[in-house]
Write a protein that holds these residues in place. Sequence first.
Motif, mmCIF file in Angstrom:
data_model
loop_
_atom_site.group_PDB
_atom_site.id
_atom_site.type_symbol
_atom_site.label_atom_id
_atom_site.label_comp_id
_atom_site.label_asym_id
_atom_site.label_seq_id
_atom_site.Cartn_x
_atom_site.Cartn_y
_atom_site.Cartn_z
ATOM 1 N N TYR A 1 -63.925 43.373 -77.809
ATOM 2 C CA TYR A 1 -64.479 42.427 -76.841
ATOM 3 C C TYR A 1 -65.346 42.796 -75.754
ATOM 4 C CZ TYR A 1 -64.468 38.271 -73.870
ATOM 5 O OH TYR A 1 -64.781 37.444 -72.998
ATOM 6 N N GLU B 1 -71.704 44.330 -56.183
ATOM 7 C CA GLU B 1 -71.548 42.847 -57.014
ATOM 8 C C GLU B 1 -70.306 42.866 -57.951
ATOM 9 O OE1 GLU B 1 -75.351 42.336 -58.689
ATOM 10 O OE2 GLU B 1 -76.212 41.826 -56.693
ATOM 11 N N CYS B 2 -70.014 44.174 -57.985
ATOM 12 C CA CYS B 2 -68.776 44.373 -58.942
ATOM 13 C C CYS B 2 -67.447 43.929 -58.470
ATOM 14 C CB CYS B 2 -68.928 45.659 -59.474
ATOM 15 S SG CYS B 2 -70.262 46.049 -60.500
ATOM 16 N N GLY B 3 -67.442 43.437 -57.253
ATOM 17 C CA GLY B 3 -66.073 43.014 -56.607
ATOM 18 C C GLY B 3 -65.169 44.240 -56.371
ATOM 19 N N VAL C 1 -69.301 42.645 -74.796
ATOM 20 C CA VAL C 1 -69.625 42.112 -73.532
ATOM 21 C C VAL C 1 -70.624 43.187 -72.851
ATOM 22 C CG1 VAL C 1 -68.887 41.694 -71.209
ATOM 23 C CG2 VAL C 1 -67.602 40.648 -73.016
ATOM 24 N N THR D 1 -79.281 45.736 -63.523
ATOM 25 C CA THR D 1 -79.693 44.591 -62.756
ATOM 26 C C THR D 1 -78.279 44.314 -61.931
ATOM 27 O OG1 THR D 1 -78.773 42.947 -64.454
ATOM 28 C CG2 THR D 1 -81.230 43.580 -64.303
ATOM 29 N N ILE D 2 -77.160 45.067 -62.002
ATOM 30 C CA ILE D 2 -75.843 44.591 -61.589
ATOM 31 C C ILE D 2 -75.640 45.899 -60.242
ATOM 32 C CG2 ILE D 2 -73.274 44.368 -61.791
ATOM 33 C CD1 ILE D 2 -73.867 43.952 -64.651
ATOM 34 N N ASN E 1 -74.238 43.569 -74.335
ATOM 35 C CA ASN E 1 -75.087 42.490 -74.019
ATOM 36 C C ASN E 1 -75.462 42.282 -72.471
ATOM 37 O OD1 ASN E 1 -75.623 41.016 -76.567
ATOM 38 N ND2 ASN E 1 -73.264 41.068 -76.383
ATOM 39 N N VAL E 2 -75.033 43.306 -71.494
ATOM 40 C CA VAL E 2 -75.187 43.088 -70.162
ATOM 41 C C VAL E 2 -76.219 44.270 -69.731
ATOM 42 C CG1 VAL E 2 -74.404 43.387 -68.018
ATOM 43 C CG2 VAL E 2 -73.188 41.982 -69.575
#
Lengths: 127, 185
Positions: B40, B57-59, B44, B52-53, B47-48
Amino acid sequence: MEIPKEIISILSKLNNGMVWIYIVSFFVIMYLLISLLTWSFIKPLKYLGIPTIMVGILLIIIKLVSVPIVSLLGESINIIKLLLPVALKPLLLSGILCILLGILMIVLYVIINKFGEKQAKTQTELT
Amino acid sequence: MKALKIIGKIFAILFSIIYFLAFSLLMTIAFVTNLLSGDYYASVLKNVDLDTIKISECGKLFDSAAVDKDATVEETLISVFTKSGIEEKTAIAIIDNKEIREIIGNFIGDYVNYKAGGDEPEIKRSDVDKVLTNPDVVKAIGKTPSKEDIDKVYIQLNDFAKEIVEGGANNGNSERNNINIIKIK
């Protein structure tokens, strides 16, 4: 918020397709129970078809609503915006599948019902 | 007889309500159990777009790792490799390869299982070997990576992944402290 270890443990035990076995057996049990109650083997198609469509709609609503809600509440908005649509994709697919299954059940019920009615009519006409 | 029919109908409706509630619950459980599988997370991650991250922003994910919070995830991963002596173009080729994301995704899935009482997660040497000998990576680098290079990537990748998921065994005091981010774009 952290998920308790016990819950993760139970969920990991349910993994490996076990949940699908539970879903199918639950469906069969409900089908048999409703057919016993209604004295018909076709009527459960109607009684189970409608809730199946509703479950499908519910899953799609959860998928569509969760992204804007999490964006409103979440701190790290960008990562959630990026990951959530991909992460929730199975929910949308299951929702669509449930709706199609429900529609198929109702269509099947209508067809069988109409066919039965026609046969009964022709029998009464013959007699 | 008519009364019995009505009672049967009422119970049938009652059962369909129970079916609706239980079916919704089971479907939710089926979705949640999906979150515990490595496949899973691999799908994910595939597909990311990691470029761009931003780390900030990753907490809390990268809190324990000593990395530049303004850099992107892709830049950070490339820096992790270059720090261990791997050429930059090799690092870029590795990150661009989808298989590496599959490995990281499987690692995250294994980590969730580990938290639930499973085996400790580890990135396998054979998986890293497979990525580095991939024709796309070899073509991008222009040569087949040496055994030493594969060893370096394997150790560095395992170290970094463990630092992230375990909250840093040595609390960021590793020799990789303060990784210098190389801006690739």
